[in-house]
Scaffold this active site. Structure first.
Site, PDB file in Angstrom:
ATOM      1  N   SER A 194       0.940  -1.236   0.058  1.00  0.00           N
ATOM      2  CA  SER A 194       0.161   0.004  -0.067  1.00  0.00           C
ATOM      3  C   SER A 194       1.100   1.420   0.142  1.00  0.00           C
ATOM      4  O   SER A 194       2.039   1.219  -0.450  1.00  0.00           O
ATOM      5  CB  SER A 194      -1.050   0.084   1.059  1.00  0.00           C
ATOM      6  OG  SER A 194      -1.843   0.837   0.872  1.00  0.00           O
ATOM      7  N   ASN A 195       0.533   2.346   0.593  1.00  0.00           N
ATOM      8  CA  ASN A 195       1.099   3.713   0.355  1.00  0.00           C
ATOM      9  C   ASN A 195       0.484   4.421   1.689  1.00  0.00           C
ATOM     10  O   ASN A 195      -0.408   4.059   2.280  1.00  0.00           O
ATOM     11  CB  ASN A 195       1.142   4.214  -0.941  1.00  0.00           C
ATOM     12  CG  ASN A 195      -0.322   4.615  -1.430  1.00  0.00           C
ATOM     13  OD1 ASN A 195      -0.976   5.474  -0.677  1.00  0.00           O
ATOM     14  ND2 ASN A 195      -0.824   4.084  -2.549  1.00  0.00           N
TER      15      ASN A 195
END
Ligand code: C5P
Length: 216
Positions: free
Chosen positions: A21-22
């Site tokens: 993810s980020n």
């Protein structure tokens, strides 16, 4: 106006508990959704996993992965006049997602990735006279990179920001952006809260809507 907004990160699962993810917080997209709903627009917000409350009078659809976000955008877009993509969509996903938790002993040393679909490019043929707005969080050659994305994705405006600045971008409450258009000079905005920027962007989109739109 009927406005569709995407926000937050996507999660690309490797197994039931591990994902790529980020750091996107979703704050920018939620601020735009709040500003738009307060001005009386009809707002649908497609969000990745975030810890924010849904603004009043906003229809929220929760998704995890980029492919789920694409499916939700395709489902909702026919009804909409504006698409604002603030989501930090993961460009890649693990090639294989296992349905059981990977064991330490058998965890592969190398994980293969596949490219995710580009949501804006995929829905570009459905644009017609809708307004499409993108975001570009950059670390280098901000103007060039953002302009390339504006053209490649066929956007009416891209909101570019330098995420190396400590007071702007990912996770922050403030943002300093440049608005880039296909046919007008770029507009540099000063540092402002994401809430104020949300209001400003909605005003700009309202003004664009009043201009005659090319049938495309
Ligand atoms: O990730 P990138 O810098 O290319 O993002 C630019 C714009 O494209 C953003 O508005 C983002 O939401 C959108 N995007 C997309 N599909 C992707 C990646 C990004 O629509 N797979």
């Amino acid at each position: 106006m009927k406005i569709l907004i995407t926000a937050g990160p996507t999660r690309e699962y490797l197994d039931p508990i591990r994902f790529l993810s980020n750091r996107s917080s979703g704050k920018m997209g939620f601020a735009i959704a709040k500003a738009a709903a307060e001005k009386g627009h009809s707002v649908t917000l497609i969000s990745g996993p975030v810890t924010l409350d849904t603004p009043p009078n906003v229809k929220r659809i929760d998704i995890d992965s980029a492919r789920e976000m694409l499916a939700a955008v395709q489902q909702e877009l026919p009804e909409q006049e504006v698409l604002i993509m603030t989501a930090a969509v993961s460009d890649f996903r693990p090639r294989i997602m296992t349905h059981h938790k990977l064991k330490k002993a058998t965890m592969p040393a190398v994980i293969e990735f596949r490219k995710n679909p580009d949501i804006l490019k995929t829905v570009q043929p459905e644009k017609g006279n809708r307004i499409f707005v993108g975001f570009a969080a950059e670390t280098d050659n901000i103007f060039l990179e953002a302009t390339r994305k504006l053209n490649e994705k066929g956007l009416d405006m891209i909101v570019a920001n330098d995420i190396t600045q400590s007071d702007a971008g990912f996770g922050m409450d403030t943002n300093r952006v440049t608005l880039i258009y296909p046919d007008k000079e770029p507009e540099h905005l000063p540092l402002m809260s994401k809430v104020d920027l949300g209001v400003k962007l909605i005003e700009i989109i309202e003004a664009m809507r009043e201009e005659p739109q090319p049938i495309g």
